[in-house]
Each structure stands twice: as structure tokens, then as C-alpha cells.
Design an enzyme around this catalytic site. Sequence first.
Site, PDB file in Angstrom:
ATOM      1  N   GLN A  36       2.093  -6.081  -3.329  1.00 18.20           N
ATOM      2  CA  GLN A  36       2.539  -6.160  -1.921  1.00 18.20           C
ATOM      3  C   GLN A  36       3.803  -5.317  -1.716  1.00 18.20           C
ATOM      4  O   GLN A  36       3.939  -4.277  -2.345  1.00 18.20           O
ATOM      5  CB  GLN A  36       2.761  -7.627  -1.493  1.00 18.20           C
ATOM      6  CG  GLN A  36       1.473  -8.397  -1.302  1.00 18.20           C
ATOM      7  CD  GLN A  36       0.895  -8.956  -2.585  1.00 18.20           C
ATOM      8  OE1 GLN A  36       1.585  -9.610  -3.337  1.00 18.20           O
ATOM      9  NE2 GLN A  36      -0.372  -8.730  -2.832  1.00 18.20           N
ATOM     10  N   ASN A  77      -5.095 -10.420  -3.659  1.00 13.42           N
ATOM     11  CA  ASN A  77      -4.823  -9.879  -2.323  1.00 13.42           C
ATOM     12  C   ASN A  77      -4.417  -8.412  -2.441  1.00 13.42           C
ATOM     13  O   ASN A  77      -4.565  -7.634  -1.511  1.00 13.42           O
ATOM     14  CB  ASN A  77      -3.725 -10.686  -1.594  1.00 13.42           C
ATOM     15  CG  ASN A  77      -2.483 -10.943  -2.448  1.00 13.42           C
ATOM     16  OD1 ASN A  77      -2.491 -10.745  -3.664  1.00 13.42           O
ATOM     17  ND2 ASN A  77      -1.432 -11.420  -1.820  1.00 13.42           N
ATOM     18  N   ARG A 102       3.179 -29.095  -6.251  1.00 11.51           N
ATOM     19  CA  ARG A 102       2.976 -29.641  -7.608  1.00 11.51           C
ATOM     20  C   ARG A 102       1.623 -30.324  -7.787  1.00 11.51           C
ATOM     21  O   ARG A 102       1.498 -31.298  -8.508  1.00 11.51           O
ATOM     22  CB  ARG A 102       4.149 -30.567  -7.990  1.00 11.51           C
ATOM     23  CG  ARG A 102       5.436 -29.785  -8.136  1.00 11.51           C
ATOM     24  CD  ARG A 102       6.637 -30.619  -7.994  1.00 11.51           C
ATOM     25  NE  ARG A 102       6.728 -31.189  -6.666  1.00 11.51           N
ATOM     26  CZ  ARG A 102       7.659 -32.029  -6.274  1.00 11.51           C
ATOM     27  NH1 ARG A 102       8.582 -32.424  -7.125  1.00 11.51           N
ATOM     28  NH2 ARG A 102       7.686 -32.498  -5.055  1.00 11.51           N
ATOM     29  N   GLY A 131     -10.786  -3.454   3.325  1.00 16.95           N
ATOM     30  CA  GLY A 131     -11.387  -2.375   4.109  1.00 16.95           C
ATOM     31  C   GLY A 131     -10.864  -2.285   5.525  1.00 16.95           C
ATOM     32  O   GLY A 131     -11.344  -1.492   6.329  1.00 16.95           O
ATOM     33  N   LEU A 175       3.543  12.438   0.842  1.00 13.51           N
ATOM     34  CA  LEU A 175       4.241  13.441   1.646  1.00 13.51           C
ATOM     35  C   LEU A 175       3.237  14.437   2.225  1.00 13.51           C
ATOM     36  O   LEU A 175       3.417  14.952   3.335  1.00 13.51           O
ATOM     37  CB  LEU A 175       5.279  14.177   0.773  1.00 13.51           C
ATOM     38  CG  LEU A 175       6.193  15.137   1.520  1.00 13.51           C
ATOM     39  CD1 LEU A 175       7.106  14.385   2.487  1.00 13.51           C
ATOM     40  CD2 LEU A 175       7.039  15.971   0.551  1.00 13.51           C
ATOM     41  N   ASP A 178       0.815  -1.228   0.000  1.00 12.55           N
ATOM     42  CA  ASP A 178       0.000   0.000   0.000  1.00 12.55           C
ATOM     43  C   ASP A 178       0.847   1.276   0.000  1.00 12.55           C
ATOM     44  O   ASP A 178       0.457   2.294   0.572  1.00 12.55           O
ATOM     45  CB  ASP A 178      -0.965   0.017   1.200  1.00 12.55           C
ATOM     46  CG  ASP A 178      -1.877  -1.196   1.202  1.00 12.55           C
ATOM     47  OD1 ASP A 178      -2.264  -1.633   0.112  1.00 12.55           O
ATOM     48  OD2 ASP A 178      -2.169  -1.700   2.296  1.00 12.55           O
ATOM     49  N   GLU A 179       1.980   1.219  -0.656  1.00 11.84           N
ATOM     50  CA  GLU A 179       2.875   2.389  -0.702  1.00 11.84           C
ATOM     51  C   GLU A 179       2.399   3.422  -1.721  1.00 11.84           C
ATOM     52  O   GLU A 179       2.944   4.526  -1.786  1.00 11.84           O
ATOM     53  CB  GLU A 179       4.300   1.952  -1.080  1.00 11.84           C
ATOM     54  CG  GLU A 179       4.988   1.009  -0.093  1.00 11.84           C
ATOM     55  CD  GLU A 179       4.737  -0.449  -0.409  1.00 11.84           C
ATOM     56  OE1 GLU A 179       3.852  -0.747  -1.250  1.00 11.84           O
ATOM     57  OE2 GLU A 179       5.414  -1.305   0.192  1.00 11.84           O
ATOM     58  N   LYS A 233       1.718   2.083  -5.044  1.00  7.03           N
ATOM     59  CA  LYS A 233       2.248   1.495  -6.296  1.00  7.03           C
ATOM     60  C   LYS A 233       1.307   1.748  -7.461  1.00  7.03           C
ATOM     61  O   LYS A 233       1.732   1.983  -8.579  1.00  7.03           O
ATOM     62  CB  LYS A 233       2.448  -0.024  -6.128  1.00  7.03           C
ATOM     63  CG  LYS A 233       3.496  -0.403  -5.115  1.00  7.03           C
ATOM     64  CD  LYS A 233       3.594  -1.898  -4.953  1.00  7.03           C
ATOM     65  CE  LYS A 233       2.360  -2.542  -4.344  1.00  7.03           C
ATOM     66  NZ  LYS A 233       2.082  -2.160  -2.949  1.00  7.03           N
ATOM     67  N   GLY A 234      -0.016   1.674  -7.168  1.00  5.69           N
ATOM     68  CA  GLY A 234      -1.003   1.869  -8.234  1.00  5.69           C
ATOM     69  C   GLY A 234      -0.847   3.237  -8.866  1.00  5.69           C
ATOM     70  O   GLY A 234      -0.740   3.372 -10.084  1.00  5.69           O
ATOM     71  N   GLY A 291      -4.519  -4.498  -3.680  1.00  5.43           N
ATOM     72  CA  GLY A 291      -5.548  -3.502  -3.964  1.00  5.43           C
ATOM     73  C   GLY A 291      -4.846  -2.209  -4.309  1.00  5.43           C
ATOM     74  O   GLY A 291      -4.128  -1.660  -3.488  1.00  5.43           O
ATOM     75  N   HIS A 292      -5.023  -1.769  -5.541  1.00  5.41           N
ATOM     76  CA  HIS A 292      -4.347  -0.561  -6.002  1.00  5.41           C
ATOM     77  C   HIS A 292      -5.385   0.460  -6.430  1.00  5.41           C
ATOM     78  O   HIS A 292      -6.280   0.149  -7.206  1.00  5.41           O
ATOM     79  CB  HIS A 292      -3.417  -0.882  -7.177  1.00  5.41           C
ATOM     80  CG  HIS A 292      -2.417  -1.964  -6.875  1.00  5.41           C
ATOM     81  ND1 HIS A 292      -1.801  -2.715  -7.829  1.00  5.41           N
ATOM     82  CD2 HIS A 292      -1.947  -2.425  -5.691  1.00  5.41           C
ATOM     83  CE1 HIS A 292      -0.986  -3.578  -7.258  1.00  5.41           C
ATOM     84  NE2 HIS A 292      -1.065  -3.435  -5.958  1.00  5.41           N
ATOM     85  N   THR A 293      -5.248   1.664  -5.903  1.00  5.07           N
ATOM     86  CA  THR A 293      -6.183   2.724  -6.260  1.00  5.07           C
ATOM     87  C   THR A 293      -5.504   3.702  -7.205  1.00  5.07           C
ATOM     88  O   THR A 293      -4.405   4.172  -6.928  1.00  5.07           O
ATOM     89  CB  THR A 293      -6.617   3.501  -4.995  1.00  5.07           C
ATOM     90  OG1 THR A 293      -7.102   2.539  -4.060  1.00  5.07           O
ATOM     91  CG2 THR A 293      -7.707   4.506  -5.312  1.00  5.07           C
TER      92      THR A 293
END
Length: 424
Positions: free
Chosen positions: A223, A38, A142, A301, A331, A13-14, A16-17, A40-42
Site C-alpha cells: 500500500q 489487497n 483478540r 482491475g 517518469l 501502486d507507486e 514498489k514491486g 498487487g505488485h507487477t
Amino acid sequence: MPASIVLGTQWGDEGKGKATDYLADRMDLCVRYQGGNNAGHTVIAEGRELKLNLIPSGILYEHVTSVLADGVVIDPGVLLGEVAELQADGVDCSRLKISGNAHLIMPYHLELEKVTQRFLGENALGTTKRGIGPSYGDKAARIGLRVQDLFDEKIFRQKLDVVLEEKNKILTQVYNRLPLDGDGIVDDYMEYAARLAPHVVDTGKLVHDALRDDKNVLLEGAQGTLLDLDHGTYPFVTSSNPVAGYALASVGIGPKEVDRVIGIAKAYVTRVGAGPFPTEDLGPDGERLGERGAEFGTTTGRKRRCGWYDACIMRYAARLNGLTELILTKLDVLSGFETVKVCVGYQAEGERYDDFPPHQSLFHKAEPIYEELEGWGEEIVDARSIDDLPSAARKYVDRLEQLADVPVRLVSVGPAREQSLPAG
Ligand code: GDP
Ligand code: IMO
Ligand code: MG
């Protein structure tokens, strides 16, 4: 033309999206190399807010081909739902390409994750319950089913029967749950197959040919580095490898094909789920970061745990990924703090550590050693160049750059595309 890798340097959640969307403008191909829904990119672009779980953020540009590489795990129903939602929003998904080698998330993965996490009680990891761990587990054991298996019903059925017999025994005899019905799974997955078929190609060759033809290729991680299965805060990690090295393995290209590794770092730190987090702030500062940063998970959420920027994990991420540059996000969230803190080392068991400690138990006990910098009162969301930032904010960015020993190329001061300030 060598490829670029973009990845998270913290616990996910940095931003990245947003960063990938910004970079995708100049790309021909955007390739997601690990994880599943898993993530989630906004992305906020052209006045629209879009949530992406599996599909690379480049999908928003008509000139970009979006690719899901071999190392991704795919829940086909979820993927088709995401495609349908994007199409309804006017985003053309016909350029989405999917690797036949990617593993599938199956209904028993979801069911098993639910019961095993419950079984762990207070030791549960707090996973996203999307079947990620069980699917990667079957891949390693496998006994996984892959996208390509969808296109031969007989083979799909045979493989499913073998694995479902074992899964149903575990569900019924260990966890006292009802067994899953193979016929129903086959019906559902054959329907998915028909809809996914136009998207499935040899993605390894696609990427290789694009690089040979001097196309711009972006390999996108989900992630974050500290959630890496090998290098993160195991066992409080995800079940794949967000680190840069895995991008090559997943896509199927050699190390000489990459020249930029772009790390995304939030100007503070958040974490979702359980696990150590030395700079977590459980007081009013953490609360304020969460409120100003709207730190609620895009996927589940859940409220994200918040704390101060940690330069030690950043140095660790720089080393593990061979970062060539940094994008610093959010920032703007730090405006209004009288002082801002940066963790520059840890104290654990009477010793000082300037780097990420070598053992997990030390990291669990690590007490942050903070450097305190002057804060800035002004809101900075309207800044459009680095020079518009107050000098205390610029000093903060400079200090983070110095501590990471990686140049900061872009500073983000809000979720929208235009709130991106080129630096350095
Ligand atoms: P990802 O998983 O790394 O793509 O990050 P998420 O999308 O899960 O979480 C980042 C959140 O911060 C999203 O809601 C973004 O819209 C938002 N965001 C990204 N960059 C900035 C920024 O510079 N400032 C603010 N205030 N929000 C941002
Ligand atoms: P993006 O791509 C933040 C966390 C979960 C849990 C652990 C394992 O949006 O940054 P999993 O379901 O993967 O087995 O859960 O990893 N986690 C994330 N946290 N952002 C993510 O993705 C995450 N994906 C998984 O909360 O602690
Ligand atoms: Mg996210």
C-alpha cells in the site's frame, strides 16, 4: 549490517514491486511487513511479467529468502495459489518463510466485508474485498486465528467455534445471509496447514540472525503512506500501517537495526477506491495519465484515479517515514505534456497550507496550488542514464527532489528492470 525499508509514499501502486525487484538483487532477505493480498505488485524481469500479491518481490532471485512477517494477514488458499502460479512460471518458492504469528484471513472475513461494504452504500470505502479490514479487526479484538493455530487442529477448532458462533449470528441475524459451516472451514484450513507447514519458522529470529551475520535485509511495505491506518486519509485507508515505524514492530527488531528508508513515488499520483485526492484530474490530463500509465489495478482491475504530483503529501511522507532517499517511477508517462504541474500547497477555508493539513475535513476541501513546469515531448523509455533525459525532464526530477528535501537515487522510465536510471 543494518536493514533497509522500502515503502510507498502516496496511495499505493507507486511501483514498489519494480523498485523492490531492482533492490532485491543485492539482498539476502526480503521481508513483507504488513497488508495482505489487497496488494498487487507487477514485476517485469527477464522478459516475464509476474503479478505478486503477498509474496515479496525478492522471490524472483534464487539467492533471496522471502519472508512474511508477523504483521501480515494471510489468506492461506490465496497464498498457496500464488505459490503454485509462481512455481508453474519456473520460480522456486521453497525459500518462502512465514511467521506463525501472522493472522489468518478466514472465509467469514470475506463474507462480512462484502455485506458491510454493501451496507455502507455510497459511503463504502471501495476496499479490495479481500477480508483485510475484518481480519485486522479481529486481531485487535483478540479473536483472530493465527498461522500457528493451524498446526493444532483441536485448538484451531476451539477458537473457530467461539468466533464462528458470533460471526454466524451477525451474518444471519443482521445481514440475512446463510451461516458458514465450521466443519468445511476446518477441512479446508487443515489441508492448507499441511502445505504451509514447511514454510513456517520463527521469522523474527531469522531476521535478527541475518542482521547479526551482516546479511542484507530489505523490509518491504505494501500500500502507501496515505493509506496508513493512523496517518493516512482515515477512514479511506487500509487496516494496517505501511509507514516505516511499523516495519520494526511487525518484524520484531529495534530502531537501531535500520539505516535506509527508501520511499517510492510515482511522478504523478493515482488512487484506487474512495477518499480525498486534491490533485485528481477529472479532465483530459487525468485521462491521458491513466492511458499512458496503464492505470488499472493489479488486484481488482479497477480504473485508478489519476492526477498531478503532490509535493505536500510527499513532504508528509518524508516526515512520517524518515525517508533517506527516493525512487521516482513512471517518469516516462509524463512525456508529451506541454507543461507538467506540481502541487506545492493547498488552499482550504481561506487559508494556505504548505504542508499536509492537520484535519481531515481541511484535506477534503483542499484546492491544490500548482507550479507549472516545462514539459518534454520526447519518449524517454530508452534512456539508460540520467544524462539521456531531456533537460526539462531532469529539471522536473530536480524540482521534486528539492521540494521533498530527500535525494532521488533512482529514476524509473519503464516497467522493466533495465529501465532504471541511477541518479545522484
Ligand atoms: P505497486 O503496487 O507499488 O508494486 O505498483 P503496481 O505494480 O500495482 O503498479 C505499478 C505499475 O506500473 C505496474 O504495472 C508496473 O509494471 C508499472 N511500472 C513500474 N515502474 C514503471 C515505470 O517507470 N514506467 C512505466 N510506464 N510503468 C512502470
Ligand atoms: P499496493 O501494495 C492501491 C486501497 C483500496 C481501498 C483501501 C482499503 O498494490 O500498492 P483494503 O482492501 O486494504 O481494506 O482497502 O485501500 N488499497 C490499495 N490501493 N494499492 C494497494 O496496494 C492497495 N491496497 C489497498 O483500494 O481504497
Ligand atoms: Mg499495486
